[in-house]
Design a protein around this motif. Structure first.
Motif, PDB file in Angstrom:
ATOM      1  N   ALA A 417     -97.265  74.305  10.680  1.00  0.00           N
ATOM      2  CA  ALA A 417     -96.500  74.748   9.516  1.00  0.00           C
ATOM      3  C   ALA A 417     -97.392  75.644   8.674  1.00  0.00           C
ATOM      4  O   ALA A 417     -98.605  75.424   8.592  1.00  0.00           O
ATOM      5  N   GLN A 418     -96.768  76.643   8.054  1.00  0.00           N
ATOM      6  CA  GLN A 418     -97.547  77.607   7.275  1.00  0.00           C
ATOM      7  C   GLN A 418     -96.704  78.124   6.114  1.00  0.00           C
ATOM      8  O   GLN A 418     -95.530  78.451   6.298  1.00  0.00           O
ATOM      9  N   LEU A 419     -97.326  78.176   4.956  1.00  0.00           N
ATOM     10  CA  LEU A 419     -96.677  78.750   3.776  1.00  0.00           C
ATOM     11  C   LEU A 419     -97.628  79.786   3.192  1.00  0.00           C
ATOM     12  O   LEU A 419     -98.761  79.454   2.814  1.00  0.00           O
ATOM     13  N   THR A 420     -97.165  81.055   3.118  1.00  0.00           N
ATOM     14  CA  THR A 420     -98.049  82.152   2.716  1.00  0.00           C
ATOM     15  C   THR A 420     -97.363  83.030   1.680  1.00  0.00           C
ATOM     16  O   THR A 420     -96.197  83.408   1.852  1.00  0.00           O
ATOM     17  N   ARG A 421     -98.115  83.351   0.641  1.00  0.00           N
ATOM     18  CA  ARG A 421     -97.661  84.348  -0.333  1.00  0.00           C
ATOM     19  C   ARG A 421     -98.415  85.648  -0.056  1.00  0.00           C
ATOM     20  O   ARG A 421     -99.630  85.717  -0.171  1.00  0.00           O
ATOM     21  N   PHE A 422     -97.660  86.688   0.359  1.00  0.00           N
ATOM     22  CA  PHE A 422     -98.238  87.984   0.684  1.00  0.00           C
ATOM     23  C   PHE A 422     -98.088  88.914  -0.527  1.00  0.00           C
ATOM     24  O   PHE A 422     -96.993  89.041  -1.093  1.00  0.00           O
ATOM     25  N   GLN A 428     -93.713  95.860   0.017  1.00  0.00           N
ATOM     26  CA  GLN A 428     -92.925  94.724  -0.454  1.00  0.00           C
ATOM     27  C   GLN A 428     -93.719  93.431  -0.332  1.00  0.00           C
ATOM     28  O   GLN A 428     -94.292  93.130   0.710  1.00  0.00           O
ATOM     29  N   SER A 429     -93.751  92.681  -1.403  1.00  0.00           N
ATOM     30  CA  SER A 429     -94.438  91.396  -1.432  1.00  0.00           C
ATOM     31  C   SER A 429     -93.419  90.272  -1.254  1.00  0.00           C
ATOM     32  O   SER A 429     -92.206  90.467  -1.422  1.00  0.00           O
ATOM     33  N   GLY A 430     -93.927  89.095  -0.927  1.00  0.00           N
ATOM     34  CA  GLY A 430     -93.032  87.959  -0.754  1.00  0.00           C
ATOM     35  C   GLY A 430     -93.765  86.741  -0.251  1.00  0.00           C
ATOM     36  O   GLY A 430     -94.994  86.736  -0.081  1.00  0.00           O
ATOM     37  N   THR A 431     -92.985  85.689   0.002  1.00  0.00           N
ATOM     38  CA  THR A 431     -93.514  84.426   0.489  1.00  0.00           C
ATOM     39  C   THR A 431     -92.829  84.086   1.804  1.00  0.00           C
ATOM     40  O   THR A 431     -91.602  84.284   1.948  1.00  0.00           O
ATOM     41  N   ARG A 432     -93.591  83.585   2.750  1.00  0.00           N
ATOM     42  CA  ARG A 432     -93.046  83.244   4.064  1.00  0.00           C
ATOM     43  C   ARG A 432     -93.430  81.817   4.428  1.00  0.00           C
ATOM     44  O   ARG A 432     -94.596  81.410   4.267  1.00  0.00           O
ATOM     45  N   ALA A 433     -92.455  81.071   4.926  1.00  0.00           N
ATOM     46  CA  ALA A 433     -92.701  79.723   5.434  1.00  0.00           C
ATOM     47  C   ALA A 433     -92.380  79.698   6.926  1.00  0.00           C
ATOM     48  O   ALA A 433     -91.342  80.220   7.359  1.00  0.00           O
ATOM     49  N   VAL A 434     -93.284  79.131   7.701  1.00  0.00           N
ATOM     50  CA  VAL A 434     -93.108  79.048   9.162  1.00  0.00           C
ATOM     51  C   VAL A 434     -93.266  77.592   9.582  1.00  0.00           C
ATOM     52  O   VAL A 434     -94.222  76.917   9.167  1.00  0.00           O
ATOM     53  N   VAL A 435     -92.332  77.114  10.406  1.00  0.00           N
ATOM     54  CA  VAL A 435     -92.416  75.785  10.998  1.00  0.00           C
ATOM     55  C   VAL A 435     -92.190  75.943  12.499  1.00  0.00           C
ATOM     56  O   VAL A 435     -91.215  76.562  12.921  1.00  0.00           O
ATOM     57  N   TYR A 436     -93.106  75.391  13.291  1.00  0.00           N
ATOM     58  CA  TYR A 436     -92.999  75.555  14.747  1.00  0.00           C
ATOM     59  C   TYR A 436     -93.357  74.233  15.432  1.00  0.00           C
ATOM     60  O   TYR A 436     -94.515  73.988  15.752  1.00  0.00           O
ATOM     61  N   ASN A 523     -92.807  93.168   7.649  1.00  0.00           N
ATOM     62  CA  ASN A 523     -93.912  92.928   8.592  1.00  0.00           C
ATOM     63  C   ASN A 523     -95.188  92.739   7.790  1.00  0.00           C
ATOM     64  O   ASN A 523     -95.842  93.701   7.397  1.00  0.00           O
ATOM     65  N   PHE A 524     -95.525  91.483   7.537  1.00  0.00           N
ATOM     66  CA  PHE A 524     -96.715  91.173   6.753  1.00  0.00           C
ATOM     67  C   PHE A 524     -97.983  91.172   7.603  1.00  0.00           C
ATOM     68  O   PHE A 524     -99.028  91.642   7.169  1.00  0.00           O
ATOM     69  N   ASP A 525     -97.914  90.613   8.817  1.00  0.00           N
ATOM     70  CA  ASP A 525     -99.157  90.412   9.583  1.00  0.00           C
ATOM     71  C   ASP A 525     -99.009  90.584  11.089  1.00  0.00           C
ATOM     72  O   ASP A 525     -99.904  90.196  11.840  1.00  0.00           O
ATOM     73  N   TYR A 542     -96.486  89.925  20.444  1.00  0.00           N
ATOM     74  CA  TYR A 542     -96.969  90.378  19.140  1.00  0.00           C
ATOM     75  C   TYR A 542     -97.886  89.322  18.521  1.00  0.00           C
ATOM     76  O   TYR A 542     -97.698  88.119  18.729  1.00  0.00           O
ATOM     77  N   SER A 543     -98.855  89.783  17.746  1.00  0.00           N
ATOM     78  CA  SER A 543     -99.678  88.878  16.956  1.00  0.00           C
ATOM     79  C   SER A 543     -98.960  88.575  15.648  1.00  0.00           C
ATOM     80  O   SER A 543     -98.038  89.283  15.246  1.00  0.00           O
ATOM     81  N   GLY A 544     -99.379  87.518  14.959  1.00  0.00           N
ATOM     82  CA  GLY A 544     -98.746  87.169  13.696  1.00  0.00           C
ATOM     83  C   GLY A 544     -97.417  86.460  13.899  1.00  0.00           C
ATOM     84  O   GLY A 544     -97.020  86.102  15.018  1.00  0.00           O
ATOM     85  N   ASN A 545     -96.668  86.276  12.790  1.00  0.00           N
ATOM     86  CA  ASN A 545     -95.420  85.518  12.829  1.00  0.00           C
ATOM     87  C   ASN A 545     -94.190  86.308  12.416  1.00  0.00           C
ATOM     88  O   ASN A 545     -93.078  85.768  12.408  1.00  0.00           O
ATOM     89  N   ASP A 546     -94.334  87.584  12.059  1.00  0.00           N
ATOM     90  CA  ASP A 546     -93.183  88.350  11.581  1.00  0.00           C
ATOM     91  C   ASP A 546     -92.365  88.981  12.704  1.00  0.00           C
ATOM     92  O   ASP A 546     -91.203  89.303  12.500  1.00  0.00           O
ATOM     93  N   ARG A 547     -92.954  89.188  13.858  1.00  0.00           N
ATOM     94  CA  ARG A 547     -92.232  89.765  14.983  1.00  0.00           C
ATOM     95  C   ARG A 547     -92.387  88.849  16.196  1.00  0.00           C
ATOM     96  O   ARG A 547     -93.511  88.477  16.575  1.00  0.00           O
ATOM     97  N   ILE A 548     -91.224  88.488  16.767  1.00  0.00           N
ATOM     98  CA  ILE A 548     -91.202  87.674  17.986  1.00  0.00           C
ATOM     99  C   ILE A 548     -90.305  88.387  18.985  1.00  0.00           C
ATOM    100  O   ILE A 548     -89.135  88.676  18.697  1.00  0.00           O
ATOM    101  N   ASN A 549     -90.896  88.693  20.137  1.00  0.00           N
ATOM    102  CA  ASN A 549     -90.136  89.493  21.103  1.00  0.00           C
ATOM    103  C   ASN A 549     -88.985  88.709  21.714  1.00  0.00           C
ATOM    104  O   ASN A 549     -89.018  87.476  21.829  1.00  0.00           O
ATOM    105  N   SER A 550     -87.960  89.446  22.086  1.00  0.00           N
ATOM    106  CA  SER A 550     -86.877  88.877  22.881  1.00  0.00           C
ATOM    107  C   SER A 550     -87.364  88.757  24.318  1.00  0.00           C
ATOM    108  O   SER A 550     -88.046  89.648  24.825  1.00  0.00           O
ATOM    109  N   SER A 551     -86.997  87.668  24.984  1.00  0.00           N
ATOM    110  CA  SER A 551     -87.507  87.505  26.348  1.00  0.00           C
ATOM    111  C   SER A 551     -86.584  86.636  27.178  1.00  0.00           C
ATOM    112  O   SER A 551     -86.131  85.577  26.734  1.00  0.00           O
ATOM    113  N   ASN A 552     -86.267  87.110  28.343  1.00  0.00           N
ATOM    114  CA  ASN A 552     -85.670  86.327  29.430  1.00  0.00           C
ATOM    115  C   ASN A 552     -86.286  86.895  30.682  1.00  0.00           C
ATOM    116  O   ASN A 552     -85.726  87.749  31.344  1.00  0.00           O
ATOM    117  N   SER A 553     -87.494  86.440  30.994  1.00  0.00           N
ATOM    118  CA  SER A 553     -88.313  87.148  31.976  1.00  0.00           C
ATOM    119  C   SER A 553     -89.090  86.172  32.844  1.00  0.00           C
ATOM    120  O   SER A 553     -89.292  85.005  32.489  1.00  0.00           O
TER     121      SER A 553
END
Length: 769
Positions: A417-422, A428-436, A523-525, A542-553
């Motif tokens: 879990a991650q909570l980040t204020r960019f 553009q600034s903002g806050t992102r929460a990630v749970v995986y 795209n923060f990171d 992709y690195s970071g958590n803002d972009r996750i590729n589509s995949s069925n491969s």
């Protein structure tokens, strides 16, 4: 105190006395100093100060004395005269001499014509005449040679007059000494007087000069220095550098503040720029440690900037068993600082100067495992490149992340879990929460494995106003499923009469991530990772958590390795792989969806290792399947028959590489390097890193390295020209003189040569003649 002669008062001993006269004539005269080695290693013992030999009798009681000789006269508890292979022993000290007069009442001995005294601390003194009190450890000697070894550091020298004031203090006059192998006088320190304090481990020299090859090169009226490798306040050896900025001379002064604190102040002068002051403070405690570095240049004649500076602070702190933290602070005064004062690799590695503070916590076990949490505050200082461009990353103000995992049978449960204020001044600034949360099973053994994984990546954004857009919330939830599987086949292989094991390792990786447009998300990171064989088996390209590729491969890879049959060491590795797509969805780095007709990914291949006794290769290829052309490739070959003898050549090609911030161009580079022994003691080094398109030399290095046959000193002279920015170059000439177990004069070139010449070895470590 016992002052009697124990065991047999006078023991007739048969043996051969040391040939002191021949030794004295060869060692006492250091005036014929030259740069060559006069003491081959296989004959070094001929010139070493020999330790005194004992009688071989029983161990003596404390403070008892035993005298052994061929002939002796005297009276009990009075004066004795002993001649012929005389041995005197008391409290771990041994004296050998041609003759000795021993006063049993005062424990004083007079010895000649040649004597050898080995003291309790391991020091050995040899000379013509000695007066010494065995009980008080007090005495003096004329025309003596001495030798001492402490923790692998060897000290040897000669003295016109030696005074042993007690067991911890001594004074020498007209002394010459060095830290070389026995018989090597290629350099030495000559002093009118030298005092040694064994209690403090400090020596003091008056009117001292460093003589190199018979020529005095440094002089000081007074100097103190450590004698046992311990730390001591005082001047360090100056450093000298010549280059595009003229001559740079630095004179560091070391401050031994406490056993766990020290500092170095370094005033310097750069002839083309001005005066500067640098410094370093180091500290070490049971709970924390760190260092603080800085440099200040008030007036720079070659720059529009004044008051130029840099600060580096690193700190690590263990607060208690659960809490620990740290600080990493880097700051410079202006964008040109690294280009003006550092080398090519430092310039490339310091575009974004890290300024980071963190605090980590480990909780009590939850279901048998602790939760690890870290709080980070991070903000970079971004420097412009030579074209005046910069792309500043987001600041983390703050980032809180937690991780927990648990192995249970064949399954591994993970929760992150991650909570980040960019924060950013122009984006553009903002806050992102990630749970995986995810769970992964591992069914396998040494020859095969199947590892299915199921997880859900959930992201929530709270975005601030920017460029007319209002505050808003965005959510993204993506299920992620993949299965990693592989088999390892082995066979025995014989090459050049050596036994090896060759593997064949096919691998399949199925990856499913639901398709979801992400161009409404900032795209923060996130960034693209280099396409490679290993990337085929990652769930997200992709690195970071803002972009996750589509995949069925389904990715397929085939790898082979050649391993030493005795120890399993890898000799060679090669592989090729590609990915097959079952849909046409593609998420770009900007977050938009793209439908592509391709069914297969690009091809990634690699090969590297030892292909022959002295030959090594390293290569990789990225082939663009859609364009039917090579995207980038690199290949290198290295011939390395022995340490210190290496030739390497490497070519690198990139169809569309980032040359500097925001500027992309075709890249073609060739890199040639070598280290070659011209004779057993002299080595040549060279490197040419050349950009073919456009035609630009990136780095040119040439130099010579020398080490004398006894290993007592070494010298290197290296000239370098390197690029610092667009159409900008710097020149530098480095000279280093290394004195064994003492210090180095000049600028150390080892790191520059190690990075530029694959397989480079320090000359000091390869010359074993």
């Amino acid at each position: 105190m016992s002052r009697s002669v124990v065991s047999k008062p006078l023991v007739l001993a048969l043996g051969v006395a040391f040939s002191g006269s021949a030794y004295a004539n060869s060692v006492m005269d250091w005036s014929q100093s030259s740069l060559s080695c006069h003491a081959p290693q296989n004959a070094a013992t001929r010139y070493a100060v020999p330790a005194a030999k004992g009688s071989g009798g029983e161990t003596l009681p404390e403070n008892a004395t035993r005298l052994t000789a061929d002939r002796a006269t005297g009276q009990t508890n009075a004066l004795h005269r002993a001649e012929g292979d005389v041995i005197v022993e008391r409290n771990n000290e041994t004296l050998n001499a041609d003759w000795v007069e021993y006063d049993q009442r005062t424990e004083e001995v007079v010895a000649g014509d040649d004597f050898t005294l080995t003291r309790a601390d391991g020091q050995t003194v040899k000379g013509k005449h000695l007066r010494y009190n065995l009980a008080k450890k007090v005495g003096n000697a004329q025309e003596s040679a001495f030798e001492a070894v402490h923790e692998g550091r060897r000290l040897q020298g000669v003295s016109g007059e030696l005074s042993l004031e007690d067991k911890n203090h001594s004074r020498m006059k007209n002394v010459k000494f060095n830290t070389c192998a026995a018989g090597d006088h290629s350099w030495y320190i000559q002093a009118a007087e030298l005092k040694n304090n064994q209690t403090t481990g400090i020596g003091v020299a008056k009117h001292a000069k460093l003589v190199f090859g018979g020529v005095p090169i440094l002089y000081t009226p007074w100097a103190d220095f450590p004698t046992r490798g311990n730390r001591k306040s005082g001047l360090l050896v100056p450093t000298l550098k010549v280059g595009s900025d003229g001559t740079e001379l630095a004179l560091p002064y070391y401050l031994n503040l406490a056993p766990n604190y020290d500092a170095t102040l370094t005033p310097s002068v750069i002839t083309a720029r001005g005066a500067a002051l640098g410094g370093e403070l180091r500290y070490l405690q049971a709970q924390y440690s760190g260092s603080l570095n800085g440099r200040y240049l008030p007036h720079d004649r070659r720059s529009p900037y004044n008051n130029r500076y840099e600060i580096k602070w690193q700190h690590r702190h263990q607060i208690n068993p659960q809490w620990r933290g740290g600080i990493d602070l880097n700051q410079v005064s202006d964008d040109d600082y690294y280009r003006d004062f550092y080398g090519r690799y430092d310039i490339a590695a310091n575009t974004h100067l890290n300024r980071r503070a963190w605090l980590a916590h480990q909780s009590q076990p939850v279901w048998g495992e602790p939760v690890r949490t870290q709080i980070v505050v991070q903000k970079y200082q971004t420097l412009t490149d030579s074209a005046g461009k910069k792309d500043k990353p987001y600041a983390l103000l703050p980032e809180i992340s937690s991780q927990w995992h648990k192995n249970h049978g064949k399954a591994r449960y993970d929760f992150t879990a991650q909570l980040t204020r960019f924060d950013h001044s122009r984006k553009q600034s903002g806050t992102r929460a990630v749970v995986y949360p995810s769970v992964k099973w591992d069914w396998g053994n040494r020859w095969a494995h199947v590892r299915p994984k199921v997880g859900v990546h959930a992201t929530q954004y709270w975005l601030k106003k920017h460029s007319g857009s209002q505050e808003r919330r965005e959510t993204r939830v993506l299920p992620m499923v993949n299965v990693d599987s592989g088999v390892v086949f082995e066979r025995e292989l014989t090459l050049n009469r050596q036994r090896y094991v060759q593997t064949l390792e096919p691998r399949l990786f199925y990856n499913y991530i639901a398709t979801q447009s992400q161009n409404h998300l900032p795209n923060f990171d996130s960034g693209s990772t280099d396409f490679s064989y290993d990337q085929l088996f990652r769930e997200n390209i992709y690195s970071g958590n803002d972009r996750i590729n589509s995949s069925n491969s389904l990715a397929f890879g085939l790898q082979t390795r050649v391993l030493n049959a005795h120890n399993g060491a890898e000799k060679f590795r090669a592989g090729i792989g590609q990915k097959h797509y079952f849909n046409t969805d593609d998420v770009l780095l900007n977050g938009s969806l793209e439908k592509t007709p391709r069914k297969r990914s690009d091809i990634a291949a690699f090969a590297g290792g030892q292909i022959h006794k002295n030959w090594f290769v390293d290569s990789h290829v990225h082939y663009n399947e859609s364009a039917k052309q090579t995207q980038n490739w690199a290949a290198g070959v290295r011939y390395n028959p022995q340490a210190g003898k290496v030739f390497s050549a490497r070519f690198k090609y990139g169809r569309n590489e980032e040359i500097y911030t925001g500027y992309y161009e075709k890249l073609k580079q060739i890199d040639l390097a070598m280290q070659y022994p011209l004779n057993p003691n002299l080595y040549a080094v060279a490197r040419l890193n050349y950009n073919i398109a456009p035609r630009t030399p990136l780095e040119q290095t040439i130099g010579l390295e020398y080490k004398n046959g006894c290993g007592c000193w070494g010298a290197s002279l290296v000239a370098q020209r390197y690029i610092t920015g667009l159409n900008q170059y710097k020149n530098a000439v480095y000279f280093t003189l290394q004195l064994k177990d003492l210090s180095s004069l000049g600028s150390d070139t080892y790191e520059k040569l190690r990075l530029g010449i694959p397989g480079y070895h320090k000359t000091n470590n390869v010359n074993t003649r």
